[in-house]
Structure formats: C-alpha cells, structure tokens
Scaffold this motif. Structure first.
Motif, PDB file in Angstrom:
ATOM      1  N   SER A  98      16.962  27.543  -2.307  1.00 31.24           N
ATOM      2  CA  SER A  98      17.195  26.577  -3.390  1.00 31.24           C
ATOM      3  C   SER A  98      15.878  26.255  -4.106  1.00 31.24           C
ATOM      4  CB  SER A  98      17.873  25.310  -2.856  1.00 31.24           C
ATOM      5  OG  SER A  98      16.979  24.580  -2.069  1.00 31.24           O
ATOM      6  N   ILE A  99      14.780  26.218  -3.358  1.00 28.21           N
ATOM      7  CA  ILE A  99      13.465  26.001  -3.990  1.00 28.21           C
ATOM      8  C   ILE A  99      13.129  27.197  -4.889  1.00 28.21           C
ATOM      9  CG2 ILE A  99      10.974  25.734  -3.557  1.00 28.21           C
ATOM     10  CD1 ILE A  99      11.767  24.361  -0.872  1.00 28.21           C
ATOM     11  N   PHE A 100      13.400  28.400  -4.395  1.00 27.57           N
ATOM     12  CA  PHE A 100      13.075  29.599  -5.184  1.00 27.57           C
ATOM     13  C   PHE A 100      13.915  29.660  -6.472  1.00 27.57           C
ATOM     14  CE2 PHE A 100      11.997  31.741  -0.883  1.00 27.57           C
ATOM     15  CZ  PHE A 100      10.747  31.136  -0.882  1.00 27.57           C
ATOM     16  N   GLU A 101      15.161  29.241  -6.359  1.00 27.11           N
ATOM     17  CA  GLU A 101      16.014  29.251  -7.567  1.00 27.11           C
ATOM     18  C   GLU A 101      15.497  28.255  -8.608  1.00 27.11           C
ATOM     19  OE1 GLU A 101      20.042  28.750  -6.222  1.00 27.11           O
ATOM     20  OE2 GLU A 101      20.018  30.705  -5.210  1.00 27.11           O
ATOM     21  N   VAL A 102      15.074  27.089  -8.129  1.00 22.87           N
ATOM     22  CA  VAL A 102      14.506  26.109  -9.070  1.00 22.87           C
ATOM     23  C   VAL A 102      13.180  26.657  -9.626  1.00 22.87           C
ATOM     24  CG1 VAL A 102      13.623  23.748  -9.335  1.00 22.87           C
ATOM     25  CG2 VAL A 102      15.679  24.167  -7.971  1.00 22.87           C
ATOM     26  N   ALA A 103      12.401  27.331  -8.773  1.00 21.08           N
ATOM     27  CA  ALA A 103      11.134  27.924  -9.245  1.00 21.08           C
ATOM     28  C   ALA A 103      11.399  28.945 -10.350  1.00 21.08           C
ATOM     29  CB  ALA A 103      10.389  28.575  -8.077  1.00 21.08           C
ATOM     30  N   ASP A 104      12.467  29.721 -10.180  1.00 21.07           N
ATOM     31  CA  ASP A 104      12.828  30.688 -11.241  1.00 21.07           C
ATOM     32  C   ASP A 104      13.015  29.954 -12.573  1.00 21.07           C
ATOM     33  OD1 ASP A 104      12.838  32.856  -9.539  1.00 21.07           O
ATOM     34  OD2 ASP A 104      15.000  32.775  -9.137  1.00 21.07           O
ATOM     35  N   SER A 105      13.716  28.827 -12.503  1.00 23.13           N
ATOM     36  CA  SER A 105      14.003  28.109 -13.749  1.00 23.13           C
ATOM     37  C   SER A 105      12.763  27.376 -14.272  1.00 23.13           C
ATOM     38  CB  SER A 105      15.170  27.136 -13.550  1.00 23.13           C
ATOM     39  OG  SER A 105      14.805  26.155 -12.620  1.00 23.13           O
ATOM     40  N   MET A 106      11.802  27.099 -13.405  1.00 22.21           N
ATOM     41  CA  MET A 106      10.571  26.394 -13.821  1.00 22.21           C
ATOM     42  C   MET A 106       9.601  27.319 -14.547  1.00 22.21           C
ATOM     43  SD  MET A 106      10.460  23.203 -13.113  1.00 22.21           S
ATOM     44  CE  MET A 106      11.513  22.046 -12.251  1.00 22.21           C
ATOM     45  N   ARG A 107       9.767  28.622 -14.382  1.00 23.57           N
ATOM     46  CA  ARG A 107       8.747  29.544 -14.908  1.00 23.57           C
ATOM     47  C   ARG A 107       8.606  29.434 -16.421  1.00 23.57           C
ATOM     48  NH1 ARG A 107       9.271  34.950 -11.324  1.00 23.57           N
ATOM     49  NH2 ARG A 107       7.583  35.667 -12.677  1.00 23.57           N
ATOM     50  N   ASN A 149      10.049  37.888  -5.652  1.00 21.49           N
ATOM     51  CA  ASN A 149       9.892  38.221  -7.066  1.00 21.49           C
ATOM     52  C   ASN A 149       9.641  39.720  -7.259  1.00 21.49           C
ATOM     53  OD1 ASN A 149       9.410  37.336  -9.871  1.00 21.49           O
ATOM     54  ND2 ASN A 149       7.345  38.082  -9.483  1.00 21.49           N
ATOM     55  N   GLU A 150       8.912  40.301  -6.316  1.00 25.08           N
ATOM     56  CA  GLU A 150       8.535  41.706  -6.443  1.00 25.08           C
ATOM     57  C   GLU A 150       9.671  42.645  -6.048  1.00 25.08           C
ATOM     58  OE1 GLU A 150       5.481  42.340  -7.604  1.00 25.08           O
ATOM     59  OE2 GLU A 150       5.921  44.495  -7.668  1.00 25.08           O
ATOM     60  N   PHE A 151      10.341  42.317  -4.937  1.00 22.81           N
ATOM     61  CA  PHE A 151      11.320  43.238  -4.367  1.00 22.81           C
ATOM     62  C   PHE A 151      12.768  42.776  -4.543  1.00 22.81           C
ATOM     63  CE2 PHE A 151       7.336  43.774  -2.033  1.00 22.81           C
ATOM     64  CZ  PHE A 151       7.135  45.136  -2.164  1.00 22.81           C
ATOM     65  N   GLN A 194       0.244  36.221  -7.451  1.00 23.20           N
ATOM     66  CA  GLN A 194       0.670  35.367  -6.326  1.00 23.20           C
ATOM     67  C   GLN A 194       0.157  33.938  -6.533  1.00 23.20           C
ATOM     68  OE1 GLN A 194      -1.149  36.956  -2.817  1.00 23.20           O
ATOM     69  NE2 GLN A 194      -0.489  35.311  -1.462  1.00 23.20           N
ATOM     70  N   ALA A 195      -1.120  33.814  -6.859  1.00 20.99           N
ATOM     71  CA  ALA A 195      -1.697  32.476  -7.092  1.00 20.99           C
ATOM     72  C   ALA A 195      -1.013  31.799  -8.283  1.00 20.99           C
ATOM     73  CB  ALA A 195      -3.197  32.593  -7.333  1.00 20.99           C
ATOM     74  N   ALA A 196      -0.703  32.589  -9.316  1.00 24.61           N
ATOM     75  CA  ALA A 196      -0.054  32.022 -10.509  1.00 24.61           C
ATOM     76  C   ALA A 196       1.361  31.535 -10.179  1.00 24.61           C
ATOM     77  CB  ALA A 196      -0.001  33.071 -11.619  1.00 24.61           C
ATOM     78  N   LEU A 197       2.048  32.256  -9.306  1.00 26.73           N
ATOM     79  CA  LEU A 197       3.415  31.851  -8.940  1.00 26.73           C
ATOM     80  C   LEU A 197       3.419  30.562  -8.108  1.00 26.73           C
ATOM     81  CD1 LEU A 197       5.021  35.348  -8.149  1.00 26.73           C
ATOM     82  CD2 LEU A 197       5.508  33.857 -10.101  1.00 26.73           C
ATOM     83  N   GLY A 198       2.266  30.196  -7.606  1.00 29.96           N
ATOM     84  CA  GLY A 198       2.171  28.928  -6.886  1.00 29.96           C
ATOM     85  C   GLY A 198       2.528  27.743  -7.768  1.00 29.96           C
ATOM     86  N   LEU A 199       2.346  27.890  -9.067  1.00 32.44           N
ATOM     87  CA  LEU A 199       2.635  26.768  -9.964  1.00 32.44           C
ATOM     88  C   LEU A 199       4.145  26.505 -10.088  1.00 32.44           C
ATOM     89  CD1 LEU A 199       1.809  24.534 -11.850  1.00 32.44           C
ATOM     90  CD2 LEU A 199       1.471  26.221 -13.663  1.00 32.44           C
ATOM     91  N   PRO A 200       4.976  27.487 -10.488  1.00 34.99           N
ATOM     92  CA  PRO A 200       6.414  27.183 -10.546  1.00 34.99           C
ATOM     93  C   PRO A 200       7.001  26.807  -9.189  1.00 34.99           C
ATOM     94  CG  PRO A 200       6.018  29.543 -10.898  1.00 34.99           C
ATOM     95  CD  PRO A 200       4.689  28.859 -10.993  1.00 34.99           C
ATOM     96  N   VAL A 201       6.457  27.402  -8.118  1.00 40.21           N
ATOM     97  CA  VAL A 201       6.953  27.056  -6.775  1.00 40.21           C
ATOM     98  C   VAL A 201       6.668  25.582  -6.473  1.00 40.21           C
ATOM     99  CG1 VAL A 201       6.501  27.408  -4.306  1.00 40.21           C
ATOM    100  CG2 VAL A 201       6.864  29.376  -5.794  1.00 40.21           C
TER     101      VAL A 201
END
Lengths: 306, 143
Positions: free
Chosen positions: A22-31, A147-149, A289-296
């Motif tokens: 659920s966190i990852f799905e919200v992170a997707d929408s935060m990007r 995100n990668e796989f 990876q470091a950049a994805l820390g922000l939407p997460v």
C-alpha cells in the motif's frame, strides 16, 4: 484504509507485505508530485532529531514533508541542542512529542527508536539506530527493485560488503522475508558476516541464503547487486578496519559477466567500493534509488501522519 | 509468599548460589550428597526474578518445595518475556544507558540451551555470556 495512521515505523518487519504494497502504491501516485507538491499535510510538523550525520534520509524526509504542505523543525547536529548539556534522549523525545505530529529519529544507540516510540504519543520513524534497523532505507530499496523488475518475488540478490555493521544491509535482509522465492547471497569477508540474529531470522522465514567470500562467483546469476560501505565508525576495534579495508569492491570488468538487466544498488554514501566508471554503465541504479526515496517517504508520511 | 525449598545442584557450582540465596531466605542448610549439594532454604520468596535466575544460570538445578514435610518438584519458571530481570550486556543498547528510562527486556528464543533476544537492540544473549552480574538490574522505571 491501510490502517497505518498513527503507527510507528521502527523495523521493516513492523509492517506486513500488504501494508508495504500500500505504501508502494501511494509512492507510485506521489511520483508526479515530487516537484510540484501537494497540500495534504498542511499544518503538520515533522520533527527531525539527527544524533548522527545524514544526507539522503534527512533531506528526503524534509523535502517530502515540505512537498506535502507540512513544516519541518529539529536538528541535524545534536551539538546545537541541549543534548550537549547531557539532556537524555527520553526528555528530548517528550519535547518533540509536544511540538510536532511525527518524529524522525537517527541515533547511534540501538533500541533508541523503540524507546522513543514508547514515550511519544505521535508516530516515530526510525531513521537508523546503530547497526540495527534502517526501515525507510529498506522501503526505498524494495521500491527500487519493484520499480525495476515489476516485482520483488523471485529476485536473486547479492548483498556485498560490511554485513555485520551496515544497518541498511540487515534491514534489507529482514525486508526480503516478506517476499517469495528469494535467492539471497551474503557476500563479505569472514570478519564482516551478517549477524547471527539476522541469519536466524532468515532461516525462520525460510529464505534461501548462501554466505560467500567472492562476489565474482555470483555476478552472472543475480538480478540485483547491493553494495554497502565499510562502516568504519561502528567498528569498536580500530585494527578491524585496517584488516578489512579495501577487501571488497566491484569493478567495471566484473560487471562484464552480469546479466543485461542486472542493477547495482548502494545505500550511499559510497567510498571506494564502487568506482566512478560504473556510474556510466547501464547497471548503475544507486542515484535513481536515492531519488526514489522521496516519493517513498512522501507516501509513508501521508499514510502515517494524522 | 515465603516457602521452604530444597535445591540440588552440582557441588562445584554452589558458592555463588549460596551467596545469593542467603540474602533472600531466613535460614540456609547445606549438605553434601555425592557430587551434588543439597540446599535447604527456609523462608525463601521465589519471585519471578529468582525463578528466572535459577532457570537461566542453573539449567540443571533440581528444585523442590517442601510442604508438610514432603518434597514436591518445583520447575523454575521462565516466562516468554523477561522484563527488568537481566541487564543487556551490549553497551550500545538503549537499556544500558543509565539515564534512559528503558528497562532491559528479553524474549526467550530457546530454553535449552538458553538463548535470549534483547527487545531493544536485537542482540542475542546466550548461556556463555550470561553471568550473575547481569542480574543486578538497578533501573526501576515507571513507564
């Protein structure tokens, strides 16, 4: 409803696989909001208490809170706080609890975040406690793999380096236990093997892992090569650092045998273990990876702050 | 509640045990039974801390409670969680910081051999690392 409102986040095992998703799905929408921002946490305050240095964790959390419309207070260096006069962590937490809506704590003492969570009425996020946990780094790591796989199940991953002292490595091992059919290679000099506590947890969760010395043996097999930094500051014996210094690194030549889609990750900062040349290969993912820390972290704050 | 107990332990291991028991009972009598020592402890209060201490430090000890002159086997209890009974030996654990209100707490991972896991620092504590010193917990924290 995810049921995460008001929850502390001390270890990656505090959340279920469903909750992580659920966190990852919200992170997707935060990007799409990482530059323009939202106003969903307007009026809320993040209190950052960093008793140890940080670049990415602190900056990405502060940015995340600001992008969500909230505010930030706290310190990046305890020498600017009353800690220098001997104020206890517990008393500092009591103050932060009364000022903010969520506490982000990094401390060299293991268990400090758990104690803080017992004291505070607002959520406490562990930004690293000694060599033990770094759950939001693991969230970022798992999200990067997803995100990668497109999945985390069925991944072959090698974690290389100082597995004894690196909390990001220990936390990632624990985080992988949420997923199925993981093949894990723990690659390190014998002095820097993963802690028994971590390995026993993996065994208990039936995660297949193999401890090896030479990363070149597994590079052709793995989907992810996760490299860690030698944690000089956490070694109690100075001679330990001298013995293992330079004992592991990767090179561009080693990556010639990697699968085409294999990615190299690192929690950063790196020292000598990843040479600059690798930055320009198709395998390097540590900056993304470091950049994805922000939407997460935007997702995490959105879900737990009330 | 105070009771009378009879404990049987290897003779070579009694010195420290007697030193401890004598502080917690009204009368202590020791007899030799071959390789073992028989210890009769009168007026002993077997609280959770003492029971856990016996179970951890003396896994082979035989404990009997004496009622109406009869001996009945008593198993020193080891609860699932030990709180405020044993210190964590990790100096970097928050429970080892004298000014932080964190009572040491362990989860029992295995009983025989004994293996404990610190709830705060996540480190193991095994039989070899447990000494009587670790039972001297001074913190009294109203959390």
């Amino acid at each position: 409803m995810t049921g995460l409102k008001g929850r502390d986040f001390i270890a990656i095992t505090d959340f279920t696989r469903t909750e992580l998703e659920s966190i990852f799905e919200v992170a997707d929408s935060m990007r799409k909001y990482v530059k323009q921002g939202l106003q969903t946490l307007q009026g809320r305050i993040l209190v950052t208490l960093f008793f140890e240095p940080s670049t990415r964790t602190r900056l990405s959390f502060e940015t995340a809170m600001l992008r969500l419309g909230g505010g930030v207070t706290g310190f990046a260096d305890p020498s600017y706080s009353r800690v220098v006069t001997g104020e206890s962590l517990a008393d500092t937490i009591r103050m932060a609890d009364s000022y903010g809506n969520v506490i982000l704590l990094r401390h060299k003492i293991e268990g400090s975040a758990r104690l803080a969570a017992e004291i505070a009425s607002i959520p406490v996020i562990n930004a690293g406690d000694g060599t033990q946990h770094h759950p939001t780094q693991t969230l970022t790591d798992l999200y990067t793999i997803r995100n990668e796989f497109g999945r985390i199940d069925d991944i072959k991953i090698a974690i290389l380096g100082d597995l004894k002292h690196t909390r990001s490595a220990s936390s990632l091992c624990l985080g992988l236990t949420h997923y199925k059919n993981i093949q894990l290679y723990l690659v390190s000099p014998s002095e820097l093997r993963a802690k028994d506590e971590v390995k026993d947890y993996l065994k208990g969760k039936k995660i297949k892992f193999i401890e090896i010395d030479n990363v070149e043996d597994v590079i052709p097999e793995v989907d992810v090569l996760y490299v860690t930094r030698l944690q000089k500051e956490r070694m109690t014996d100075p001679s330990e650092y001298e013995r293992v210094k330079g004992s592991y690194f990767i090179s561009k030549r080693m990556l010639d045998r990697a699968k085409k889609g294999m990615i190299v990750m690192h929690h950063l900062p790196r020292i000598d273990e990843i040479p600059l040349k690798i930055d320009y290969t198709a395998h390097a993912r540590y900056f993304q990876q470091a950049a994805l820390g922000l939407p997460v972290r935007m997702a995490l704050l959105s879900l737990i702050v009330e | 509640m105070k009771n009378n107990f009879f404990l049987k332990v290897e003779f070579s291991r009694i010195a420290e045990l007697i030193d401890f028991l004598v502080q917690h009972c009204e009368e202590l009598r020791i007899t030799r039974e071959g390789e073992n020592a028989g210890i009769e402890a009168r007026g002993l209060e077997m609280d959770a801390a003492l029971s856990a201490r016996l179970a951890i430090l003396y896994p082979e000890i035989e404990v009997n409670i004496i009622e109406d002159g009869k001996r009945e086997r008593f198993e020193p209890d080891l609860p699932v969680t030990l709180r405020g009974i044993l210190n964590c030996p990790n100096p970097n654990c928050v429970t080892s910081q004298p000014r932080e209100p964190a009572l040491p707490e362990f989860v029992v991972v295995s009983r025989r051999p004994i293996l404990l896991l610190c709830t705060y620092c996540g480190r193991y504590l095994n039989q070899n690392r447990i000494t009587a010193e670790l039972f001297k917990v001074n913190k009294k924290v109203p959390l």
